[in-house]
Design a protein around this motif. Structure first.
Motif, PDB file in Angstrom:
ATOM      1  N   UNK A 205       5.586  -1.750  -6.125  1.00 12.02           N
ATOM      2  CA  UNK A 205       4.218  -1.843  -6.630  1.00 12.02           C
ATOM      3  C   UNK A 205       3.912  -0.727  -7.620  1.00 12.02           C
ATOM      4  N   UNK A 206       4.521   0.426  -7.432  1.00 15.19           N
ATOM      5  CA  UNK A 206       4.358   1.492  -8.408  1.00 15.19           C
ATOM      6  C   UNK A 206       4.927   1.118  -9.757  1.00 15.19           C
ATOM      7  N   UNK A 207       6.089   0.467  -9.750  1.00 16.75           N
ATOM      8  CA  UNK A 207       6.676  -0.003 -11.004  1.00 16.75           C
ATOM      9  C   UNK A 207       5.767  -1.034 -11.686  1.00 16.75           C
ATOM     10  N   UNK A 208       5.267  -1.978 -10.927  1.00 17.97           N
ATOM     11  CA  UNK A 208       4.522  -3.102 -11.518  1.00 17.97           C
ATOM     12  C   UNK A 208       3.107  -2.712 -11.947  1.00 17.97           C
ATOM     13  N   UNK A 209       2.411  -1.959 -11.102  1.00 18.99           N
ATOM     14  CA  UNK A 209       0.994  -1.685 -11.342  1.00 18.99           C
ATOM     15  C   UNK A 209       0.686  -0.222 -11.666  1.00 18.99           C
ATOM     16  N   UNK A 210       1.656   0.629 -11.440  1.00 16.08           N
ATOM     17  CA  UNK A 210       1.469   2.045 -11.669  1.00 16.08           C
ATOM     18  C   UNK A 210       1.204   2.796 -10.381  1.00 16.08           C
ATOM     19  N   UNK A 211       1.754   4.015 -10.231  1.00 15.69           N
ATOM     20  CA  UNK A 211       1.453   4.823  -9.051  1.00 15.69           C
ATOM     21  C   UNK A 211      -0.014   5.217  -9.057  1.00 15.69           C
ATOM     22  N   UNK A 212      -0.647   5.103  -7.904  1.00 11.98           N
ATOM     23  CA  UNK A 212      -2.070   5.397  -7.806  1.00 11.98           C
ATOM     24  C   UNK A 212      -2.975   4.223  -8.105  1.00 11.98           C
ATOM     25  N   UNK A 213      -2.414   3.090  -8.499  1.00 12.14           N
ATOM     26  CA  UNK A 213      -3.209   1.886  -8.747  1.00 12.14           C
ATOM     27  C   UNK A 213      -3.770   1.356  -7.429  1.00 12.14           C
ATOM     28  N   UNK A 214      -4.790   0.484  -7.476  1.00 16.33           N
ATOM     29  CA  UNK A 214      -5.330  -0.061  -6.216  1.00 16.33           C
ATOM     30  C   UNK A 214      -4.273  -0.725  -5.338  1.00 16.33           C
ATOM     31  N   UNK A 215      -3.386  -1.498  -5.935  1.00 19.72           N
ATOM     32  CA  UNK A 215      -2.341  -2.150  -5.135  1.00 19.72           C
ATOM     33  C   UNK A 215      -1.423  -1.120  -4.489  1.00 19.72           C
ATOM     34  N   UNK A 216      -1.062  -0.093  -5.250  1.00 16.36           N
ATOM     35  CA  UNK A 216      -0.190   0.964  -4.729  1.00 16.36           C
ATOM     36  C   UNK A 216      -0.874   1.698  -3.577  1.00 16.36           C
ATOM     37  N   UNK A 217      -2.149   1.981  -3.729  1.00 18.90           N
ATOM     38  CA  UNK A 217      -2.873   2.697  -2.684  1.00 18.90           C
ATOM     39  C   UNK A 217      -2.977   1.874  -1.397  1.00 18.90           C
ATOM     40  N   UNK A 218      -3.168   0.567  -1.531  1.00 20.90           N
ATOM     41  CA  UNK A 218      -3.214  -0.280  -0.347  1.00 20.90           C
ATOM     42  C   UNK A 218      -1.856  -0.293   0.366  1.00 20.90           C
ATOM     43  N   UNK A 219      -0.779  -0.269  -0.422  1.00 19.95           N
ATOM     44  CA  UNK A 219       0.548  -0.232   0.182  1.00 19.95           C
ATOM     45  C   UNK A 219       0.804   1.117   0.848  1.00 19.95           C
ATOM     46  N   UNK A 220       0.343   2.196   0.226  1.00 17.11           N
ATOM     47  CA  UNK A 220       0.479   3.518   0.844  1.00 17.11           C
ATOM     48  C   UNK A 220      -0.218   3.541   2.197  1.00 17.11           C
ATOM     49  N   UNK A 221      -1.366   2.917   2.281  1.00 17.50           N
ATOM     50  CA  UNK A 221      -2.076   2.839   3.559  1.00 17.50           C
ATOM     51  C   UNK A 221      -1.229   2.110   4.607  1.00 17.50           C
ATOM     52  N   UNK A 222      -0.539   1.041   4.203  1.00 13.04           N
ATOM     53  CA  UNK A 222       0.319   0.321   5.140  1.00 13.04           C
ATOM     54  C   UNK A 222       1.530   1.159   5.546  1.00 13.04           C
ATOM     55  N   UNK A 223       2.059   1.925   4.600  1.00 16.34           N
ATOM     56  CA  UNK A 223       3.172   2.830   4.918  1.00 16.34           C
ATOM     57  C   UNK A 223       2.733   3.841   5.969  1.00 16.34           C
ATOM     58  N   UNK A 224       1.514   4.353   5.840  1.00 14.52           N
ATOM     59  CA  UNK A 224       1.020   5.318   6.820  1.00 14.52           C
ATOM     60  C   UNK A 224       0.887   4.682   8.197  1.00 14.52           C
ATOM     61  N   UNK A 225       0.483   3.412   8.223  1.00 14.51           N
ATOM     62  CA  UNK A 225       0.411   2.705   9.514  1.00 14.51           C
ATOM     63  C   UNK A 225       1.815   2.544  10.113  1.00 14.51           C
ATOM     64  N   UNK A 226       2.783   2.300   9.257  1.00 12.70           N
ATOM     65  CA  UNK A 226       4.171   2.202   9.723  1.00 12.70           C
ATOM     66  C   UNK A 226       4.599   3.513  10.379  1.00 12.70           C
ATOM     67  N   UNK A 227       4.359   4.620   9.697  1.00 10.86           N
ATOM     68  CA  UNK A 227       4.741   5.919  10.243  1.00 10.86           C
ATOM     69  C   UNK A 227       3.996   6.194  11.549  1.00 10.86           C
ATOM     70  N   UNK A 228       2.711   5.873  11.588  1.00  8.84           N
ATOM     71  CA  UNK A 228       1.928   6.069  12.804  1.00  8.84           C
ATOM     72  C   UNK A 228       2.510   5.267  13.971  1.00  8.84           C
ATOM     73  N   UNK A 229       2.928   4.028  13.694  1.00 11.43           N
ATOM     74  CA  UNK A 229       3.510   3.194  14.750  1.00 11.43           C
ATOM     75  C   UNK A 229       4.804   3.800  15.275  1.00 11.43           C
ATOM     76  N   UNK A 230       5.616   4.337  14.375  1.00 11.56           N
ATOM     77  CA  UNK A 230       6.873   4.943  14.805  1.00 11.56           C
ATOM     78  C   UNK A 230       6.624   6.211  15.608  1.00 11.56           C
ATOM     79  N   UNK A 231       5.667   7.025  15.168  1.00  5.85           N
ATOM     80  CA  UNK A 231       5.352   8.254  15.897  1.00  5.85           C
ATOM     81  C   UNK A 231       4.826   7.919  17.292  1.00  5.85           C
ATOM     82  N   UNK A 232       3.929   6.952  17.369  1.00  5.47           N
ATOM     83  CA  UNK A 232       3.359   6.574  18.674  1.00  5.47           C
ATOM     84  C   UNK A 232       4.422   6.005  19.603  1.00  5.47           C
ATOM     85  N   UNK A 233       5.448   5.363  19.029  1.00  2.00           N
ATOM     86  CA  UNK A 233       6.460   4.730  19.868  1.00  2.00           C
ATOM     87  C   UNK A 233       7.724   5.530  20.060  1.00  2.00           C
TER      88      UNK A 233
END
Length: 373
Positions: A205-233
């Motif tokens: 998404x960074x390649x397609x829309x640019x780093x920091x773009x709305x799409x990139x930021x939404x994906x970063x939020x999902x990445x953080x949820x991924x990390x949170x799930x791994x930490x919790x588990x």
């Protein structure tokens, strides 16, 4: 000319060796001072630069809170070189995966992601285990009796790049964030071993829309949820280390190399990508090519000879005879938000907004986030 260096910080190539040292694999040192663990996972988030995470920390509070250090990824700051650093514990001057595209002497320019001739996509008779013949970190872990698991996209399971830099691991293909998290936690629950997991959509998404773009930021939020799930588990006594292979910049100034006659004289082949170019000169033409590229690009890029780049440590502390010819006779590394596109030869790559590969802090620096149960 003042040249940037990649020394003075811990390197991405030290992450897996440090993890394996904590697990008792001989021949490795825990240079990153990671805590001891009964098992460990390295999660690589493709394209998550340290500057990007710091700027957008509100979208990734878990990752930002766990970050303990900043690493450098070396030159070139590309996925191919980053995955090879993870897979060998070495810098490009030794592992030889010299970029997105690079010349393998006697064979032509290789697109290392697609394992095809570049440009054009024709077949190349190149055996991955010969292009990168050094033992992988996964092979060395298994030889020491430590299980090694790779959790990444299913479509890459038998790819040549996987064979080159991740062979030896038990490859477990996944399809989305959900099964990436589930499979990683399953691997961590197994008897003491090492797991490597990979997430690539933030980079896409960074390649397609640019780093920091709305799409990139939404994906970063999902990445953080991924990390949170791994930490919790995380099972008891397990370690999670989250890193990245490079950062990214959005281009706002480009030159089309396919329409720049001054930059084609004496040039036999071109490799690299829009942020860093390997320029392979015709016999006897290297000095003239260097002068022409310096004059034409001016302050928009660091333009150096291969020898100058090696002396500056761009490719790591050691460059072997096997690897040296894979780097261009001339290397042009973009400054600021400049790009060297090829709209005719590389239409797909040239259309991308976000790019990486060069030596700016935005591309070079990546976070190291640590959690232990």
């Amino acid at each position: 000319m003042d040249l940037p260096t990649v020394s003075g910080r811990r390197h991405l190539a030290e992450v897996v060796p440090s993890v394996l040292a904590t697990l008792g694999v001989p021949g490795y040192a825990n240079t990153l001072a990671l805590p001891e663990a009964a098992g460990a996972c390295v999660l690589l988030i493709d394209g998550l630069g340290a500057e990007l995470l710091r700027t957008h920390a509100e979208y990734a509070p878990v990752l930002a809170g766990l970050t303990r250090a900043t690493l450098t990824v070396g030159c070139p700051s590309t996925t191919v070189a980053g995955l090879a650093a993870i897979g060998t514990g070495l810098a490009p001057g030794e592992h030889g995966m010299a970029g997105y595209t690079f010349e393998v002497p006697g064979c032509g320019v290789l697109n290392a992601l697609r394992w095809r001739r570049h440009p054009g996509g024709g077949e190349l008779d190149l055996v991955p285990e010969e292009v990168q013949p050094l033992p992988t970190t996964f092979e060395r872990a298994v030889a020491a009796g430590v299980g090694a698991v790779v959790v990444a996209e299913a479509k890459f399971a038998k790819s040549p790049l996987t064979r080159a830099v991740q062979r030896g691991g038990d490859y477990r293909g996944v399809y989305a964030i959900g099964d990436l998290a589930a499979e990683t936690l399953r691997a961590l629950r197994e008897p003491a071993g090492f797991c490597y997991a990979y997430h690539g959509q933030l980079d896409e998404l960074g390649h397609r829309y640019g780093p920091g773009s709305p799409a990139w930021l939404m994906q970063l939020r999902q990445v953080d949820r991924l990390v949170e799930s791994l930490v919790d588990g995380l099972p008891p006594g397990r370690l999670l280390a989250v890193v990245a292979d490079h950062g990214m910049v959005a281009l706002d100034d480009v030159i089309d190399l396919d329409r720049a006659p001054a930059l084609s004289a004496g040039v036999r082949e071109l490799g690299g990508d829009p942020r860093i170019r390997h320029v392979y000169a015709a016999p006897g033409a290297a000095e003239d090519v260097l002068a022409a590229w310096r004059e034409t690009l001016g302050s928009r890029a660091w333009v150096v000879s291969r020898a100058e780049a090696i002396a500056a440590g761009w490719f790591g502390p050691r460059v072997t005879d096997r690897v040296r010819p894979r780097f261009g006779n001339v290397i042009a590394a973009a400054r600021d938000q400049f790009g060297m596109v090829r709209r005719t030869a590389e239409p797909l790559e040239s259309a991308l907004i976000g790019q990486h590969g060069s030596l700016t802090p935005a591309e070079q620096l990546v976070p190291l986030a640590i959690a232990r149960s």
